[in-house]
Design a protein around this motif. Structure first.
Motif, PDB file in Angstrom:
ATOM      1  N   PHE A 228      -4.734  -4.690 -13.735  1.00 36.00           N
ATOM      2  CA  PHE A 228      -3.921  -5.081 -12.861  1.00 36.00           C
ATOM      3  C   PHE A 228      -4.858  -5.498 -11.632  1.00 36.00           C
ATOM      4  O   PHE A 228      -4.494  -6.606 -11.011  1.00 36.00           O
ATOM      5  CB  PHE A 228      -3.361  -3.637 -11.970  1.00 36.00           C
ATOM      6  CG  PHE A 228      -2.672  -3.993 -10.870  1.00 36.00           C
ATOM      7  CD1 PHE A 228      -1.536  -4.302 -10.607  1.00 36.00           C
ATOM      8  CD2 PHE A 228      -3.366  -3.617  -9.522  1.00 36.00           C
ATOM      9  CE1 PHE A 228      -0.664  -4.677  -9.457  1.00 36.00           C
ATOM     10  CE2 PHE A 228      -2.770  -3.659  -8.387  1.00 36.00           C
ATOM     11  CZ  PHE A 228      -1.594  -4.184  -8.397  1.00 36.00           C
ATOM     12  N   THR A 229      -6.162  -5.106 -11.478  1.00 35.78           N
ATOM     13  CA  THR A 229      -7.252  -5.458 -10.641  1.00 35.78           C
ATOM     14  C   THR A 229      -7.494  -6.954 -11.021  1.00 35.78           C
ATOM     15  O   THR A 229      -7.344  -8.029 -10.024  1.00 35.78           O
ATOM     16  CB  THR A 229      -8.694  -4.876 -10.804  1.00 35.78           C
ATOM     17  OG1 THR A 229      -8.046  -3.281 -10.281  1.00 35.78           O
ATOM     18  CG2 THR A 229      -9.624  -5.217  -9.577  1.00 35.78           C
ATOM     19  N   ARG A 230      -7.863  -7.215 -12.267  1.00 37.22           N
ATOM     20  CA  ARG A 230      -7.987  -8.722 -12.396  1.00 37.22           C
ATOM     21  C   ARG A 230      -6.894  -9.586 -12.187  1.00 37.22           C
ATOM     22  O   ARG A 230      -7.085 -10.718 -11.764  1.00 37.22           O
ATOM     23  CB  ARG A 230      -8.361  -8.558 -14.086  1.00 37.22           C
ATOM     24  CG  ARG A 230      -8.567  -9.969 -14.639  1.00 37.22           C
ATOM     25  CD  ARG A 230      -8.954  -9.935 -16.183  1.00 37.22           C
ATOM     26  NE  ARG A 230      -7.821  -9.568 -17.158  1.00 37.22           N
ATOM     27  CZ  ARG A 230      -7.429  -8.462 -17.685  1.00 37.22           C
ATOM     28  NH1 ARG A 230      -8.400  -7.599 -17.596  1.00 37.22           N
ATOM     29  NH2 ARG A 230      -6.461  -8.379 -18.377  1.00 37.22           N
ATOM     30  N   ARG A 231      -5.542  -9.193 -12.616  1.00 36.10           N
ATOM     31  CA  ARG A 231      -4.530  -9.949 -12.290  1.00 36.10           C
ATOM     32  C   ARG A 231      -4.244 -10.339 -11.016  1.00 36.10           C
ATOM     33  O   ARG A 231      -3.797 -11.443 -10.403  1.00 36.10           O
ATOM     34  CB  ARG A 231      -3.433  -9.704 -13.358  1.00 36.10           C
ATOM     35  CG  ARG A 231      -3.558  -9.707 -14.723  1.00 36.10           C
ATOM     36  CD  ARG A 231      -2.395  -9.147 -15.575  1.00 36.10           C
ATOM     37  NE  ARG A 231      -2.517  -9.457 -16.917  1.00 36.10           N
ATOM     38  CZ  ARG A 231      -1.482  -8.918 -17.756  1.00 36.10           C
ATOM     39  NH1 ARG A 231      -0.607  -8.144 -17.485  1.00 36.10           N
ATOM     40  NH2 ARG A 231      -1.730  -9.154 -19.071  1.00 36.10           N
ATOM     41  N   PHE A 232      -4.316  -9.244 -10.232  1.00 36.60           N
ATOM     42  CA  PHE A 232      -3.965  -9.421  -8.769  1.00 36.60           C
ATOM     43  C   PHE A 232      -5.066 -10.277  -8.146  1.00 36.60           C
ATOM     44  O   PHE A 232      -4.580 -11.287  -7.184  1.00 36.60           O
ATOM     45  CB  PHE A 232      -3.905  -7.955  -8.084  1.00 36.60           C
ATOM     46  CG  PHE A 232      -3.268  -7.888  -6.635  1.00 36.60           C
ATOM     47  CD1 PHE A 232      -2.092  -8.301  -6.602  1.00 36.60           C
ATOM     48  CD2 PHE A 232      -4.045  -8.033  -5.415  1.00 36.60           C
ATOM     49  CE1 PHE A 232      -1.395  -8.310  -5.098  1.00 36.60           C
ATOM     50  CE2 PHE A 232      -3.566  -8.204  -4.254  1.00 36.60           C
ATOM     51  CZ  PHE A 232      -2.208  -8.429  -4.109  1.00 36.60           C
TER      52      PHE A 232
END
Length: 269
Positions: A228-232
């Motif tokens: 989630f962190t990477r994509r956001f």
């Protein structure tokens, strides 16, 4: 008199440093006022940072984080020594005795065991130790302070040993659907207590599903957090290239960028 070994000398220096920090006259004002309760959160944090360094394969960071974790042990031992309860030596001797006791095939006369046999023997030894501490019952000795998903995993593993378990992952998925339906039924009333109870049931079943699939639920959630962190962050970067912030872009635009990021990941871009 035999010479002090390098590890012993390093440990003595660390113990002396800790004593100096806690010295009521010339010590550090912050360290002087700490207690078991105030230091405990740092101990947990350092353990997680060790695990994170291992997961990232960062050996220099692991060296540093292991030192931080060792310092936590020294810290607690020093506070206990000040209260006259036990010392660092007692801590080291205690774990030494425990490891010798739990490995009779290494330190005793028993023949060597396979890894599976040793796991069974280890659990039997721990059960005897819990009984000696008057901790009875299948679930005895599982610390309440463990992270919730980790404790759910341990609780159900322990229960499964006595046959209290779903037959397979498919049965757990059926239970997951049942719990999801119960949560959905509570949404209209929006009672916080009932919602918390149903969400808790859902998470507990998910922890069981991970266990049945031989997965660590904590690791699964860490992976989801990282994804989630990477994509956001990628969404933010894409919006920034368009001169927009997430708040300015709005949900529809963010969702479009999110899907674009996912598609790029799947395509190996």
């Amino acid at each position: 008199m035999p010479e002090t070994s390098a590890p012993a000398e390093a440990l003595l220096r660390l113990l002396a440093t800790m004593a100096r920090l806690r010295d009521p006259v010339g010590g550090c004002p912050w360290d002087q006022v700490q207690s078991f309760e105030t230091i405990a959160p740092y101990t947990i944090e350092e353990a997680y940072e060790v695990a994170d360094a291992i997961r990232r394969g960062d050996r220099p960071a692991l060296l540093d984080e292991l030192g931080d974790l060792l310092f936590q042990v020294v810290y607690h031992a020093r506070m206990a020594e000040e209260e006259g309860i036990f010392s660092f030596t007692d801590v080291a001797e205690s774990i030494h005795r425990k490891m010798v006791s739990r490995h009779p095939h290494v330190f005793g006369d028993e023949s060597a065991r396979s890894a599976a046999e040793q796991t069974t023997a280890w659990e039997a030894q721990k059960a005897q130790e819990r009984a000696a501490r008057a901790e009875t019952g299948t679930l005895a000795g599982i610390p309440p302070a463990l992270p919730a998903l980790m404790r759910a995993n341990k609780l159900t593993r322990r229960a499964a040993r006595v046959g209290f378990d779903w037959p397979d992952a498919g049965a757990v998925l059926d239970k997951l659907e049942e719990e999801a339906a119960e949560l959905r039924a509570e949404l209209p009333a929006a009672d916080p207590t009932r919602l918390a109870d149903e969400v808790g049931d859902l998470l507990f079943v998910l922890a069981n599903l991970a266990r049945k699939l031989d997965l660590d639920p904590e690791e699964c959630l860490r992976g989801a957090n990282a994804k989630f962190t990477r994509r956001f962050e990628a969404v933010e970067s894409r919006l920034a290239a368009q001169g927009q912030s997430p708040a300015d872009a709005g949900l529809e635009a963010m969702e479009a960028e999110w899907q674009a990021v996912k598609a790029a990941e799947r395509g190996g871009a």
